[in-house]
Design a protein around this motif. Structure first.
Motif, PDB file in Angstrom:
ATOM      1  N   THR A  53       0.819  -1.207   0.000  1.00  0.00           N
ATOM      2  CA  THR A  53       0.000   0.000   0.000  1.00  0.00           C
ATOM      3  C   THR A  53       0.853   1.257   0.000  1.00  0.00           C
ATOM      4  OG1 THR A  53      -1.729  -1.193   1.202  1.00  0.00           O
ATOM      5  CG2 THR A  53      -1.862   1.201   1.192  1.00  0.00           C
ATOM      6  N   GLU A  54       1.958   1.230   0.733  1.00  0.00           N
ATOM      7  CA  GLU A  54       2.831   2.393   0.783  1.00  0.00           C
ATOM      8  C   GLU A  54       3.402   2.704  -0.597  1.00  0.00           C
ATOM      9  OE1 GLU A  54       5.126   5.639   1.905  1.00  0.00           O
ATOM     10  OE2 GLU A  54       3.340   4.714   2.772  1.00  0.00           O
ATOM     11  N   GLN A  55       3.761   1.681  -1.349  1.00  0.00           N
ATOM     12  CA  GLN A  55       4.261   1.921  -2.705  1.00  0.00           C
ATOM     13  C   GLN A  55       3.155   2.465  -3.594  1.00  0.00           C
ATOM     14  OE1 GLN A  55       7.592   1.560  -3.846  1.00  0.00           O
ATOM     15  NE2 GLN A  55       6.652   2.769  -5.492  1.00  0.00           N
ATOM     16  N   ALA A  56       1.925   2.015  -3.377  1.00  0.00           N
ATOM     17  CA  ALA A  56       0.796   2.572  -4.124  1.00  0.00           C
ATOM     18  C   ALA A  56       0.655   4.064  -3.839  1.00  0.00           C
ATOM     19  CB  ALA A  56      -0.490   1.842  -3.767  1.00  0.00           C
ATOM     20  N   ARG A  57       0.853   4.473  -2.563  1.00  0.00           N
ATOM     21  CA  ARG A  57       0.797   5.895  -2.206  1.00  0.00           C
ATOM     22  C   ARG A  57       1.906   6.681  -2.906  1.00  0.00           C
ATOM     23  NH1 ARG A  57       3.052   9.558   0.950  1.00  0.00           N
ATOM     24  NH2 ARG A  57       4.646   8.079   1.614  1.00  0.00           N
ATOM     25  N   LYS A  58       3.090   6.088  -2.956  1.00  0.00           N
ATOM     26  CA  LYS A  58       4.206   6.747  -3.637  1.00  0.00           C
ATOM     27  C   LYS A  58       3.925   6.892  -5.135  1.00  0.00           C
ATOM     28  CE  LYS A  58       7.828   5.187  -0.446  1.00  0.00           C
ATOM     29  NZ  LYS A  58       9.050   4.354  -0.307  1.00  0.00           N
ATOM     30  N   ASN A  59       3.372   5.849  -5.731  1.00  0.00           N
ATOM     31  CA  ASN A  59       3.042   5.915  -7.160  1.00  0.00           C
ATOM     32  C   ASN A  59       2.020   7.013  -7.430  1.00  0.00           C
ATOM     33  OD1 ASN A  59       4.775   3.757  -7.581  1.00  0.00           O
ATOM     34  ND2 ASN A  59       3.143   2.227  -7.620  1.00  0.00           N
ATOM     35  N   LEU A  60       1.035   7.145  -6.537  1.00  0.00           N
ATOM     36  CA  LEU A  60       0.036   8.196  -6.674  1.00  0.00           C
ATOM     37  C   LEU A  60       0.680   9.579  -6.620  1.00  0.00           C
ATOM     38  CD1 LEU A  60      -2.797   9.467  -6.648  1.00  0.00           C
ATOM     39  CD2 LEU A  60      -2.860   9.037  -4.179  1.00  0.00           C
ATOM     40  N   ASN A  61       1.466   9.814  -5.593  1.00  0.00           N
ATOM     41  CA  ASN A  61       2.043  11.147  -5.407  1.00  0.00           C
ATOM     42  C   ASN A  61       3.058  11.503  -6.487  1.00  0.00           C
ATOM     43  OD1 ASN A  61       0.531  11.683  -3.097  1.00  0.00           O
ATOM     44  ND2 ASN A  61       2.031  10.720  -1.751  1.00  0.00           N
ATOM     45  N   LYS A  62       3.653  10.494  -7.088  1.00  0.00           N
ATOM     46  CA  LYS A  62       4.621  10.728  -8.155  1.00  0.00           C
ATOM     47  C   LYS A  62       3.932  11.147  -9.451  1.00  0.00           C
ATOM     48  CE  LYS A  62       8.467   8.393 -10.533  1.00  0.00           C
ATOM     49  NZ  LYS A  62       9.239   7.115 -10.616  1.00  0.00           N
ATOM     50  N   GLU A  63       2.735  10.622  -9.700  1.00  0.00           N
ATOM     51  CA  GLU A  63       2.103  10.796 -11.009  1.00  0.00           C
ATOM     52  C   GLU A  63       0.912  11.750 -11.025  1.00  0.00           C
ATOM     53  OE1 GLU A  63       3.241   6.339 -12.733  1.00  0.00           O
ATOM     54  OE2 GLU A  63       1.162   7.018 -12.724  1.00  0.00           O
ATOM     55  N   VAL A  64       0.277  11.979  -9.879  1.00  0.00           N
ATOM     56  CA  VAL A  64      -0.928  12.803  -9.846  1.00  0.00           C
ATOM     57  C   VAL A  64      -0.781  13.877  -8.778  1.00  0.00           C
ATOM     58  CG1 VAL A  64      -3.418  12.857  -9.508  1.00  0.00           C
ATOM     59  CG2 VAL A  64      -2.372  10.890 -10.630  1.00  0.00           C
ATOM     60  N   LYS A  65      -0.823  15.141  -9.211  1.00  0.00           N
ATOM     61  CA  LYS A  65      -0.757  16.266  -8.293  1.00  0.00           C
ATOM     62  C   LYS A  65      -2.136  16.915  -8.239  1.00  0.00           C
ATOM     63  CE  LYS A  65       3.704  15.503  -8.442  1.00  0.00           C
ATOM     64  NZ  LYS A  65       4.395  14.750  -7.358  1.00  0.00           N
ATOM     65  N   GLY A  66      -2.761  16.893  -7.105  1.00  0.00           N
ATOM     66  CA  GLY A  66      -4.074  17.494  -6.980  1.00  0.00           C
ATOM     67  C   GLY A  66      -5.167  16.652  -7.604  1.00  0.00           C
ATOM     68  N   PHE A  67      -6.300  17.306  -7.899  1.00  0.00           N
ATOM     69  CA  PHE A  67      -7.476  16.582  -8.377  1.00  0.00           C
ATOM     70  C   PHE A  67      -7.990  17.111  -9.719  1.00  0.00           C
ATOM     71  CE2 PHE A  67      -7.313  15.867  -3.853  1.00  0.00           C
ATOM     72  CZ  PHE A  67      -7.701  14.539  -3.711  1.00  0.00           C
ATOM     73  N   ASP A  68      -7.174  17.887 -10.402  1.00  0.00           N
ATOM     74  CA  ASP A  68      -7.569  18.461 -11.686  1.00  0.00           C
ATOM     75  C   ASP A  68      -7.363  17.439 -12.803  1.00  0.00           C
ATOM     76  OD1 ASP A  68      -8.217  20.056 -13.792  1.00  0.00           O
ATOM     77  OD2 ASP A  68      -6.610  21.525 -13.492  1.00  0.00           O
ATOM     78  N   LEU A  69      -8.397  17.197 -13.597  1.00  0.00           N
ATOM     79  CA  LEU A  69      -8.305  16.225 -14.683  1.00  0.00           C
ATOM     80  C   LEU A  69      -7.500  16.746 -15.866  1.00  0.00           C
ATOM     81  CD1 LEU A  69     -10.745  15.094 -13.002  1.00  0.00           C
ATOM     82  CD2 LEU A  69     -11.711  14.324 -15.176  1.00  0.00           C
ATOM     83  N   ALA A  70      -7.542  18.055 -16.103  1.00  0.00           N
ATOM     84  CA  ALA A  70      -6.976  18.617 -17.331  1.00  0.00           C
ATOM     85  C   ALA A  70      -5.503  18.287 -17.539  1.00  0.00           C
ATOM     86  CB  ALA A  70      -7.198  20.129 -17.358  1.00  0.00           C
ATOM     87  N   PRO A  71      -4.614  18.469 -16.541  1.00  0.00           N
ATOM     88  CA  PRO A  71      -3.202  18.139 -16.800  1.00  0.00           C
ATOM     89  C   PRO A  71      -2.970  16.654 -17.041  1.00  0.00           C
ATOM     90  CG  PRO A  71      -3.555  18.723 -14.489  1.00  0.00           C
ATOM     91  CD  PRO A  71      -4.807  19.080 -15.209  1.00  0.00           C
TER      92      PRO A  71
END
Length: 738
Positions: free
Chosen positions: A224-242
């Protein structure tokens, strides 16, 4: 009004992201994920939303375009078209209506490689999805009054937990844990669990006034911790456009390696959709330099080489892997290194590697072909270790279809005699390892082994292992032992060496002719000697006898009504006579006229097949697409050439659809195919030039292609029956053995 507002939001979002309606269309804009969403008989294509070769894929939970219900939206699909995990389920209404068994009615579905949206009309919820490599965003817009909820469920065992505005856990699928870590853009006002049999279900509620809830999440096969790292590495915020912008750019980089000019709008859409399908597998599952291997259940350091999995080698060795060598040689190298690591971790080279290990399907071990083709085309991998793994696997693992285990007495018989023994129709199976449904597939197994052994001999030769080369090379002619010269078919033999009689070359062998062949009848397997077409011609006695048999393939009828024929041969769709466009063993067959002095027939036939069976419509794929297998055939053929023999560095020339194809190679050079005057009518090659020099043979080398240059074809509406017809002009083949 709320629905109109949502529509306008989506319209203007797409408008601005694509630079406005006047902007030039980019390659990804030609992709129609709906092509083939209605199957002819078996499995349709699915509208998969993902990045090229990404670990995360999303396929909405319905299985045909005409399905009226959807089960939800999975966080991931770990194996091509199989194994949805962690299903997201929005809900609007009274809490008492929450249920993990909801089946959504849906409408206004919009699917592209880089984004997806759908409206669930029962609950007035619009769902949107945008992927990255290992992370994504879901957005749920609630249009009707009522409490807003989101459920997440596992199909099997798993653990789910809510903590503030986060949701995390895993689902266990085929022994591999699929971890995730999710954050909502607001804190739920309530949460809880629901009963779901063996699965787990949690829900979160957001009150009655929230118009939209967004959830961003990452996935991992490590924890799960690696899943959190993958999230923070690839998605900043909640905006779909970028995320949409990044996903579009990734697809345009991948699809833009091939530029086509000419043809019709539908043909361009069909082409780029096929090319999109060629970027689903294999998938990259390294995570910050580590990866989980389903082959030993451990987490490993990838040592700087991305670990890749999810492949069905029986389906992909013919065209998909050869195409990927042209598009991304480094990625092909990573794939081969991954196969070697799978061998080191499990003891055998897999046939159908997946996240959870070797699914081990079909017959043969065509990883041998993938290695041999990469070897002759200069792809970097550990040839010594690959040879060790392949030779060990084919000599110690059983050849029995769909069975993964040590060799049996059936295998010993093959190693001693050179053919897999078949049973007579009234004989009872005595080996429990043989599947009641798949049967022995005796001829198919023997032909596959002959080709695989030839591929292994290529590696032995490169390593200067003369004794090993001779051993496997001699075995590559084993197909000869099943050729029935009186009938011109590869005919099953029993253990005493007698042909099975009486025999019907269309219908004998049960469903899919599996007692003797596999998914196709004897007419398809006549031609299943891809490494040695020259010797196959010799078995027929002459080029004329060979082409006569080939002509007959396309004219012999089904012999029964369609419903009776397909009840026995359900995989044999896309028929032209007994030729089967809808299944992989047929792909190379139309090109075989090039070997026998009648290349104009290849040109005629290949264009007819592409125009008939590959179209921009819901039924525009005539068989199981198999994650790029069938699409790669179309990509090659539409460009005008095809790799008949993976393991030999050459390409057969067909009939290009487009007037110009520009292929930007992995080495930075450019290979161009110009087809002057190409059209539906002008499908015949009148003359050819390669880099300005007259070219009077229906093939060219891999070296010709990788150096860059121009293949120039002058097309016409009548064939030039003297072009490329000389025996000396025939494409390369292993050769006749007297």
């Amino acid at each position: 009004m709320k629905r109109l507002s949502t529509f306008l939001y989506l319209f203007f979002l797409c408008f601005f992201l694509t630079g406005g309606m006047a902007a030039e269309r980019e390659p990804v804009d030609y992709v129609n994920t709906r092509i083939g969403n209605i199957s002819h008989l078996l499995v349709p294509t699915f509208p998969t939303t993902h990045l090229p070769h990404s670990m995360l894929r999303m396929i909405p939970g319905h299985h045909e375009f005409v399905t009226d219900r959807m089960s939800g939206l999975p966080l991931n699909v770990p194996s091509h078209r199989q194994g949805d995990v962690l299903i997201m389920m929005p809900y609007c209404g009274e809490k008492e209506g929450l249920s993990p068994s909801i089946q959504y009615r849906y409408d206004h579905e919009v699917s592209a490689p880089y984004r997806y949206s759908v409206w669930f009309d029962d609950y007035g919820v619009t769902a949107e999805f945008v992927p990255q490599e290992k992370a994504a965003i879901f957005s749920f817009t609630y249009e009707e009054p009522g409490s807003r909820y989101i459920m997440l469920k596992t199909a099997g065992t798993g653990e789910l937990q809510v903590n503030g505005n986060t949701l995390s856990g895993y689902e266990n699928c085929r022994g591999a844990k699929h971890y995730f870590y999710m954050e909502f853009d607001q804190t739920p006002t309530e949460s809880g669990k629901l009963e779901n049999g063996n699965g787990s279900v949690v829900y979160v509620g957001f009150g009655e006034r929230v118009p939209c809830v967004r959830a961003r999440y990452g996935i991992s096969y490590i924890d799960t911790e690696q899943a959190r790292k993958n999230l923070n590495k690839e998605v900043k915020g909640f905006d779909l456009a970028p995320l949409i912008k990044n996903a579009r750019a990734a697809w345009n980089r991948a699809l833009g390696k091939i530029k086509v000019e000419g043809g019709t709008e539908d043909e361009r859409i069909t082409f780029y959709t096929a090319l999109y399908r060629c970027h689903e597998r294999m998938i990259r599952i390294s995570e910050d330099g580590r990866y989980f291997s389903g082959f030993d259940g451990k987490v490993h350091n990838d040592e700087g080489v991305t670990f890749m999995t999810d492949d069905w080698a029986w389906d992909t060795y013919r065209a998909l892997h050869p195409l990927q060598i042209l598009l991304d040689g480094k990625m092909s190298s990573d794939m081969l290194t991954s196969f070697i690591r799978m061998y080191e971790q499990s003891g055998w080279i897999p046939t159908f590697p997946s996240v959870s290990g070797d699914l081990h399907c079909m017959n043969g071990n065509h990883a041998a072909s993938i290695f041999a083709d990469a070897l002759c085309k200069g792809i970097d991998f550990d040839v010594e270790k690959a040879f060790e793994g392949m030779s060990h696997t084919v000599m110690t693992e059983s050849m029995i279809p769909w069975y993964r285990g040590p060799k049996t007495a059936l295998d010993d018989f093959y190693h001693e005699n050179g053919w897999f023994p078949a049973l007579h129709p009234d004989e009872k199976e005595t080996f429990p390892q043989v599947s009641d449904f798949e049967k022995r597939e005796a001829v198919a197994v023997s032909l596959a082994a002959s080709y695989d052994d030839w591929c292994i001999s290529r590696m032995a030769k490169a390593l200067s292992r003369q004794q090993d080369f001779t051993f496997f090379y001699d075995r590559s002619y084993n197909y000869r032992k099943l050729f029935n010269r009186e009938t011109g078919f590869f005919h099953p033999k029993d253990s005493a060496g007698n042909f099975i009689e009486p025999f019907d070359y269309i219908f004998s062998g049960g469903i899919g002719s599996r007692a003797y062949y596999d998914e196709n009848n004897a007419w398809t397997y006549i031609w299943d000697v891809p490494h040695n077409i020259a010797d196959l011609i010799d078995l027929f006695g002459s080029r004329e006898a060979f082409t006569k048999k080939l002509d007959t393939l396309f004219t012999v009828g089904l012999q029964r009504s369609k419903w009776e024929y397909y009840a026995v041969q359900p995989d044999a769709t896309g028929n032209v006579g007994q030729f089967v466009m809808g299944n992989e063993p047929s792909f190379h067959i139309p090109y075989l006229y090039n070997y026998a002095g009648e290349p104009w027939k290849t040109q005629k036939r290949i264009r007819m097949l592409m125009e008939s069976w590959f179209r921009n419509d819901l039924m525009g794929i005539c068989g199981d697409e198999d994650g790029g297998g069938m699409s790669a055939f179309y990509v090659f053929s539409a460009m005008g050439f095809y790799p008949v023999t993976p393991g030999l560095p050459s390409y057969n020339i067909g009939s290009p659809i487009f007037s110009k194809v520009t292929l930007t190679l992995d080495n930075g050079r450019v290979f161009t195919v110009i087809a002057k005057g190409a059209s539906k009518e002008n499908k015949y090659i009148r003359s050819a030039r390669l880099n300005g020099k007259e070219h009077n043979q229906p093939w060219f080398t891999h070296d010709d292609l990788m150096k860059g240059g121009v293949l120039e074809l002058t097309m016409g509406n009548r064939p030039n029956k003297s072009w490329g017809v000389s025996p000396d002009a025939a494409p390369p083949s292993e050769g006749v053995r007297k």
